[in-house]
Write an enzyme that holds these catalytic residues in place. Sequence first.
Site, mmCIF file in Angstrom:
data_model
loop_
_atom_site.group_PDB
_atom_site.id
_atom_site.type_symbol
_atom_site.label_atom_id
_atom_site.label_comp_id
_atom_site.label_asym_id
_atom_site.label_seq_id
_atom_site.Cartn_x
_atom_site.Cartn_y
_atom_site.Cartn_z
ATOM 1 N N SER A 1 -152.582 -66.215 96.411
ATOM 2 C CA SER A 1 -152.466 -66.186 95.070
ATOM 3 C C SER A 1 -151.615 -67.304 94.466
ATOM 4 O O SER A 1 -150.553 -67.661 94.936
ATOM 5 C CB SER A 1 -152.173 -64.903 94.415
ATOM 6 O OG SER A 1 -152.147 -64.889 92.925
ATOM 7 N N GLY B 1 -160.824 -55.495 102.217
ATOM 8 C CA GLY B 1 -161.207 -55.312 100.741
ATOM 9 C C GLY B 1 -162.408 -55.891 100.346
ATOM 10 O O GLY B 1 -162.682 -56.499 99.283
ATOM 11 N N GLY B 2 -163.565 -55.673 101.056
ATOM 12 C CA GLY B 2 -164.905 -56.233 100.973
ATOM 13 C C GLY B 2 -165.680 -55.503 99.901
ATOM 14 O O GLY B 2 -166.914 -55.799 99.751
ATOM 15 N N TYR C 1 -146.044 -58.309 93.565
ATOM 16 C CA TYR C 1 -147.485 -58.909 94.097
ATOM 17 C C TYR C 1 -147.295 -60.113 94.453
ATOM 18 O O TYR C 1 -147.279 -61.039 95.343
ATOM 19 C CB TYR C 1 -148.150 -58.908 92.881
ATOM 20 C CG TYR C 1 -149.705 -59.535 93.040
ATOM 21 C CD1 TYR C 1 -150.748 -58.994 94.022
ATOM 22 C CD2 TYR C 1 -149.784 -60.727 92.584
ATOM 23 C CE1 TYR C 1 -151.771 -59.554 94.156
ATOM 24 C CE2 TYR C 1 -151.205 -61.615 92.878
ATOM 25 C CZ TYR C 1 -152.128 -61.077 93.550
ATOM 26 O OH TYR C 1 -153.226 -61.530 93.698
ATOM 27 N N ALA C 2 -146.283 -60.972 93.230
ATOM 28 C CA ALA C 2 -146.063 -62.546 93.553
ATOM 29 C C ALA C 2 -145.308 -62.666 94.874
ATOM 30 O O ALA C 2 -145.624 -63.557 95.742
ATOM 31 C CB ALA C 2 -145.018 -63.124 92.390
ATOM 32 N N ALA C 3 -144.328 -61.615 95.135
ATOM 33 C CA ALA C 3 -143.465 -62.020 96.407
ATOM 34 C C ALA C 3 -144.280 -61.743 97.678
ATOM 35 O O ALA C 3 -144.083 -62.334 98.712
ATOM 36 C CB ALA C 3 -142.125 -60.832 96.281
ATOM 37 N N ARG D 1 -165.339 -55.084 96.642
ATOM 38 C CA ARG D 1 -165.340 -55.249 95.200
ATOM 39 C C ARG D 1 -164.781 -56.942 95.265
ATOM 40 O O ARG D 1 -164.031 -57.612 95.855
ATOM 41 C CB ARG D 1 -164.444 -54.383 94.337
ATOM 42 C CG ARG D 1 -163.094 -54.335 94.773
ATOM 43 C CD ARG D 1 -161.944 -53.328 94.398
ATOM 44 N NE ARG D 1 -161.905 -53.506 92.694
ATOM 45 C CZ ARG D 1 -161.192 -52.868 92.130
ATOM 46 N NH1 ARG D 1 -160.308 -51.888 92.556
ATOM 47 N NH2 ARG D 1 -160.877 -53.165 90.875
ATOM 48 N N VAL E 1 -155.668 -51.022 104.856
ATOM 49 C CA VAL E 1 -154.843 -52.145 105.816
ATOM 50 C C VAL E 1 -153.350 -51.925 105.793
ATOM 51 O O VAL E 1 -152.834 -52.755 106.492
ATOM 52 C CB VAL E 1 -155.414 -53.453 105.266
ATOM 53 C CG1 VAL E 1 -156.783 -53.430 105.395
ATOM 54 C CG2 VAL E 1 -155.030 -53.635 103.739
ATOM 55 N N ILE F 1 -159.470 -65.560 88.450
ATOM 56 C CA ILE F 1 -160.547 -65.494 88.777
ATOM 57 C C ILE F 1 -161.282 -64.052 87.999
ATOM 58 O O ILE F 1 -160.579 -63.146 87.741
ATOM 59 C CB ILE F 1 -160.853 -65.056 90.272
ATOM 60 C CG1 ILE F 1 -160.067 -66.322 91.158
ATOM 61 C CG2 ILE F 1 -162.168 -65.031 90.593
ATOM 62 C CD1 ILE F 1 -160.713 -67.545 90.800
#
Length: 254
Positions: free
Chosen positions: A147, A17-18, A160-162, A20, A69, A193
């Site tokens: 995160s 994921g490089g 996402y949290a899981a 952005r 990925v 962020i």
Amino acid sequence: MSGAGSTFAGKRVLVTGGSRGIGRAIVLAFARAGADVIFCYRRNAEAAAAVTEAAMGCAGHAVGYQADVGDAAAVAALVAQVEAAHGAIEILVNSAGSFPATKVIDMTPADWDEVVRANLYGVFYCCRAVLPGMIAAGGGAIVNLASIAGQRGSAQHAHYAAAKGGVLAFTRSLAREVIEHKIRVNAVSPGRIATDLLLDVQTPDEYARWMTDTPARRLGTPEEVADAVLFLASPASSYIVGATLAVNGGLLME
């Protein structure tokens, strides 16, 4: 990373994921510190080319490869290609991910699968693919991007949290397995962020709330997260294993 100097000179680093946001900042931080950085991106070849160009003039360099990925076969092919062209990967940073907003009541199984695959399966696939080379080389470092959502939850981002909670548990588990091979595995857990991934889904009211309930009274920067990653990948953190380094402005104090 302040004072990084030539710590990473000639080191082979793979960053997922490089192209952005935080991933981009990590790629450029390693390149400035002298590393040979290989990064992958899912779709945006133009953004990836811009990262490679931005790294020109750094002590190291950066080159991008297209790969999803969340696809096990694609990750295996990527790592094989990278190792054939550059040698065994010495440092892996799992930064790729997605952050769509969907309430659980509206979430489809496909929604869930896509986010968990990008944010959790991808970490597993990439770690599994690089480990044989690291073991053969006698050591290495892996830093997984988690995160704050994985630590305290996030409304409308349950998938996402899981997934990020899973990254934290996976990090600790893998750390226990591979430290005997002198491979250190740690995680960085960012808070709010200032990236387009986050800012694109916020409202003015949310932004105002963030400024008041974050003790630091500001958003973090991708570069501050990159500094934490470089620290955990460096010899300066040689006795840190299976840890989670919070970069969240005091939002979650433990």
